[in-house]
Design an enzyme around this catalytic site. Sequence first.
Site: not given
Lengths: 218, 218
Positions: B15-16, B92, B94, B109, B111
Site C-alpha cells: 500500500t505504501n 520484511m 533485515i 524506510n 515504520h
Amino acid sequence: MRILKLAVLISGNGTNLQALIDACAAPDFPAEIALVISNRPDAYGLERAEKAGIKAITIDHKSFDDRESFEDSVHEALTEAKVQLVCLAGFMRILTATFVRRWQDRLINIHPSLLPAYKGLNTYERAIEDGVRFAGCTVHYVRPDVDTGPIIIQAAVPVLSDDDPDSLAARILPQEHIIYPEAVCLIASSKARVRGHKVIIDDMPVPSGAYIAPVPKK
Amino acid sequence: MRILKLAVLISGNGTNLQALIDACAAPDFPAEIALVISNRPDAYGLERAEKAGIKAITIDHKSFDDRESFEDSVHEALTEAKVQLVCLAGFMRILTATFVRRWQDRLINIHPSLLPAYKGLNTYERAIEDGVRFAGCTVHYVRPDVDTGPIIIQAAVPVLSDDDPDSLAARILPQEHIIYPEAVCLIASSKARVRGHKVIIDDMPVPSGAYIAPVPKK
C-alpha cells in the site's frame, strides 16, 4: 458535587501548581487543593499557594536522617489533611516504593515527554538531539519505577528544526497546564479508571490545546 | 526539474508502494519509480507496479545461499537501473550493515510508530498495551541498527480507549501514505539534509494529514 481533596507536591517555581490553582477556582471544577507541600523552603510555589489562600508547608528533606522518615512526615501531613489525590508538580525527590504503594492509584505526576519515550531528565535536549518531529507531556499514575505508571493524558506538539530546549519547553509547558487539570478532573469525576497498567477513560476526551490532533468522528 | 530515480522494495501488499506510485503520477512530483523489487514472487505489490507500467522484479531470498549473495543481487539490480534512492515499503528482510552502508543516506524506510518508541514488530499491539494516547508513523533513513536512523517525517494520531490493533492501523496507514511521498519529495527537492543523526529541513513542513498538530505561527 463531590469535591476531591488534592495535595500538590512541589520543589520550585510551581507553574503546574498555578494551573491547578486556577482550575480549582472554577465553580464547577470537581477538586480543591487542600495542601501544598514543598521539600524546599525557598520554592516560589509556596508563595503561589499562600496568595491563593491555600495551606502550604515545607517539609525539608535535609532535616531528616533518611528518606523513610522524610516520607513518613509527608504521609502524615497528607493523611491529616484528608488528601485523596496527590499531584507531583516539579517535585524533585524520587519517592520510595513504600510511599508509592501506600498511595497506589492516588498519586499522579506530570512528565515532559511523550512516555514511554524519554523517561528521566533532560527530555527536551534528548528529543532535539534525536531529531524527533513530535514531543509532548504526559500525566500518569506513579509506580515504583520512575516514569512508568499508567498514562492518563498526553499532549503532543511539533518539534521545529530550529528548536532549542528553551523554545521546545515554551511550546510544551502550556500543554502541561492544560492536561494536568484535565487529568485531575477526569479522576475527580470518576471517568478515569486504572485497569492493569492502563487507564481506561470511557468517554475519551481529546487532550485539548492548540497543538493536539483532533479525535476522528465515529 | 531534476527527477530522482527511486526503487521501492516490498514483500507484500504494497500500500505504501501504491501511495508512491500515485504521488509520482503528479506532473510536478520530483521523483519517479524506476524499479520495484520484491523478495517474494507472490507479493501483490508486483501487480500494482505492473498496472502502473513500472518495471517490477522478484529477487527471491530463498533462491540464494546466504544473505550477502541475495543483497549483491539486489544491489546489482538497483545499480543497473541507476536508482538514486531506495524506499523500503513493507520489505520484511533485515538488511546487512554492508548493504546499508553501501546505500548510506540513499535508503529510507517507513515504520509504524513514533520512533524512538516501539522499534521492531507489533507496534500497534504494544502501544495499545501501554495505554499511550498517541501513536503514529516515521519515515527515516536506514542505519545498520534496526529502526534507529535519522528521522525525516513523523505523523501522530490519537489512540482511543476502544482501539484494537486493526482500528489503530486503519488510523495510521493513511498517514503513512501521506508522509512517505512527502519524505521522498523533500529528499528529491534537496530540502532534507542529514547532519549527524538528524535530518535538518530548513523550511520545515508540517507533516500534513487530518490528525497532525499545526505548527505554531512564529
